[in-house]
Design a protein around this motif. Structure first.
Motif, PDB file in Angstrom:
ATOM      1  N   ASN A  55      11.440  -3.644   5.900  1.00 22.38           N
ATOM      2  CA  ASN A  55      10.043  -3.825   5.512  1.00 22.38           C
ATOM      3  C   ASN A  55       9.162  -3.643   6.737  1.00 22.38           C
ATOM      4  O   ASN A  55       9.254  -4.397   7.707  1.00 22.38           O
ATOM      5  CB  ASN A  55       9.820  -5.212   4.905  1.00 22.38           C
ATOM      6  CG  ASN A  55       8.373  -5.424   4.509  1.00 22.38           C
ATOM      7  OD1 ASN A  55       7.594  -5.990   5.252  1.00 22.38           O
ATOM      8  ND2 ASN A  55       8.004  -4.951   3.330  1.00 22.38           N
ATOM      9  N   MET A 100       2.710  -3.227   0.348  1.00 22.07           N
ATOM     10  CA  MET A 100       3.788  -3.264   1.334  1.00 22.07           C
ATOM     11  C   MET A 100       4.334  -1.864   1.580  1.00 22.07           C
ATOM     12  O   MET A 100       4.270  -0.993   0.706  1.00 22.07           O
ATOM     13  CB  MET A 100       4.916  -4.183   0.882  1.00 22.07           C
ATOM     14  CG  MET A 100       4.550  -5.650   0.827  1.00 22.07           C
ATOM     15  SD  MET A 100       6.008  -6.714   0.540  1.00 22.07           S
ATOM     16  CE  MET A 100       6.446  -6.222  -1.118  1.00 22.07           C
ATOM     17  N   TRP A 121       7.774   0.265   3.148  1.00 20.70           N
ATOM     18  CA  TRP A 121       9.214   0.137   3.370  1.00 20.70           C
ATOM     19  C   TRP A 121       9.774   1.409   3.993  1.00 20.70           C
ATOM     20  O   TRP A 121       9.197   2.491   3.855  1.00 20.70           O
ATOM     21  CB  TRP A 121       9.934  -0.125   2.050  1.00 20.70           C
ATOM     22  CG  TRP A 121       9.496  -1.362   1.345  1.00 20.70           C
ATOM     23  CD1 TRP A 121       8.369  -1.526   0.581  1.00 20.70           C
ATOM     24  CD2 TRP A 121      10.163  -2.624   1.339  1.00 20.70           C
ATOM     25  NE1 TRP A 121       8.294  -2.805   0.101  1.00 20.70           N
ATOM     26  CE2 TRP A 121       9.383  -3.499   0.547  1.00 20.70           C
ATOM     27  CE3 TRP A 121      11.336  -3.095   1.908  1.00 20.70           C
ATOM     28  CZ2 TRP A 121       9.749  -4.824   0.319  1.00 20.70           C
ATOM     29  CZ3 TRP A 121      11.707  -4.408   1.678  1.00 20.70           C
ATOM     30  CH2 TRP A 121      10.918  -5.268   0.897  1.00 20.70           C
TER      31      TRP A 121
END
Length: 442
Positions: free
Chosen positions: A41, A270, A272
């Motif tokens: 992440n 987010m 990744w």
């Protein structure tokens, strides 16, 4: 499913932090069908899952990430024209002999560096990668390979060796890497806006050239010869494994390396990065390779089960300590100076523990004065530290201060005062006697 532990951190200003990449959580059963994996992440610096990440493996066309990175970082004008020289004929012939993928480039063809970049990354053209290496190496291919290895070392790669620009040659020729090193290269790649612009495209029109003077694809726009498409089927909406969150990056395949895929994903605020190496050569029953299936399985799991949490709460005191010599308050609250962001999932246990606190603070206390630290524990493991500071000022009371300073001398002072009083008493009495008038006889 084993506890999902979020380990590392994105810091706000002045945040002191510690990072642990000891990933040990179990992905869903059947999600991973590959020899080496790193799932990371980006926002929190968290390695969520890894498998055999330091195992040395053939890198296949993941090698082209470094080739493209060096071109993007070179500062070269991508409109610069380059004529593919005769010196590359043997290399082009070898690529064809080994059934390597190509972008239909020809010896003697004049193309732009931009076209070479797209041809290298989208259809994974080995010919384009070799042409880039020749151009940037000023005709010295080994010089370019040395640059590849130097940049890899600069990024922290410890088990990577590049002896070609495309990865068609494997362990026997000394071209190898690891999932962890490819993750490091992938991070640098993802941070380059030019490269991400290229790999997030599904195709590119190769322009007309001296070797491709006429349109070869139906519907070609003016000035275009033929269309090249990405090997990344997860970006193609008409494919069953299409995932709208996928953003590039590079596929790879040889019999030795297996199916490989480095990808990035953006969803729910987010970002990744995922490296999959050594997936089975055989395709799955649906016709897709297992590197894509593993990528889909891990992202689908992670995007649902993990979310970022900012800790500690800077609006709520983490602890309080006694304060001396302040008339307005007996204690002062300590607040986190900043927050850190951790990844968390439903079955994680999170604790914020105050450590290193002073027994007392002495007034005057300034607002924002450092007094200890808060340690964040996730499932019992310390994942980060922030400073604790006082929220407001505490003024010193002169009376309380001097009262405490003089307290050790109180018995002596009382005795001295009593003695002084006694002396004054006797002195006054003696003076009174001296002043009494003499008696008169009658």
């Amino acid at each position: 499913m084993k506890k999902c532990l979020a380990l590392a951190l994105t810091l706000a200003a002045a945040l002191t932090w510690a990072f642990s990449a000891a990933a040990g959580w179990e992905a869903p059963e059947g999600a991973v069908n590959a020899e080496a994996v790193v799932l990371y992440n980006v926002d929190t610096g968290t390695v969520v899952y890894e498998k055999n990440s330091r195992q040395v493996r053939a890198a296949a066309s993941l090698t082209k990430m470094m080739t493209a990175l060096l071109l993007a970082e070179s500062g070269e004008d991508l409109s610069q024209a380059f004529t593919i020289p005769e010196e590359l004929r043997e290399e082009f012939d070898r690529i064809q002999a080994e059934n390597g993928s190509d972008a239909d480039l020809k010896i003697g063809e004049t193309v732009t560096l931009e076209s070479l970049l797209y041809a290298c990354l989208l259809p994974s053209g080995n010919d384009a990668a070799s042409a880039i290496a020749y151009y940037l190496g000023n005709g010295d291919m080994q010089a370019f390979f040395d640059r590849m290895n130097a940049r890899a070392a600069q990024l922290g790669c410890e088990n990577t060796s590049f002896t070609c620009a495309h990865g068609l040659y494997g362990l026997e020729y000394g071209n190898h890497s690891t999932a962890w090193d490819m993750f490091l290269i992938g991070k640098a790649f993802r941070e380059n806006d030019l490269l991400m612009e290229v790999v997030t495209q599904t195709g590119y029109w190769m322009p007309l050239t001296n070797m491709h003077p006429e349109a070869e694809s139906a519907g070609a726009p003016a000035g275009a010869a033929y269309y090249i498409t990405t090997t990344n089927v997860m970006q193609l909406p008409d494919q069953a494994l299409y995932r709208p969150y996928i953003r590039g990056i590079k596929t790879g395949f040889t019999d030795e390396a297996g199916r490989c895929f480095v990808s990035s994903a953006e969803s729910g605020g987010m970002t990744w990065l995922l490296v999959v190496m050594g997936a089975p050569v055989q395709l799955a029953q649906d016709g897709f390779n297992w590197a894509f299936h593993t990528t889909a399985g891990l992202y689908d799991w992670a995007l649902v089960n993990f979310w970022p949490v900012a800790l500690p709460n800077t609006e709520t005191p983490v602890a309080s300590v006694p304060v001396k010599w302040c008339a307005e308050a007996e204690t002062v609250g300590l607040y986190a100076a900043s927050t850190l962001t951790t990844l968390q999932c439903a079955d994680s246990t999170v604790e914020v523990v105050a450590e290193g606190l002073p027994e007392t603070l002495e007034a005057p206390v300034q607002a924002g004065q450092t007094a200890g630290r808060a340690v964040v524990y996730v499932d019992g493991e310390a994942v980060g530290t922030v400073e604790l500071v006082t929220a407001g000022a505490c003024q010193r009371s002169a009376w309380l201060y001097y009262k405490e300073q003089l307290a050790p001398f109180a018995p002596a002072l009382i005795a001295a005062a009593a003695l002084a009083a006694l002396l004054l008493f006797w002195a006054a009495r003696g003076a009174k006697r001296r002043k009494r008038p003499a008696s008169v006889r009658r």
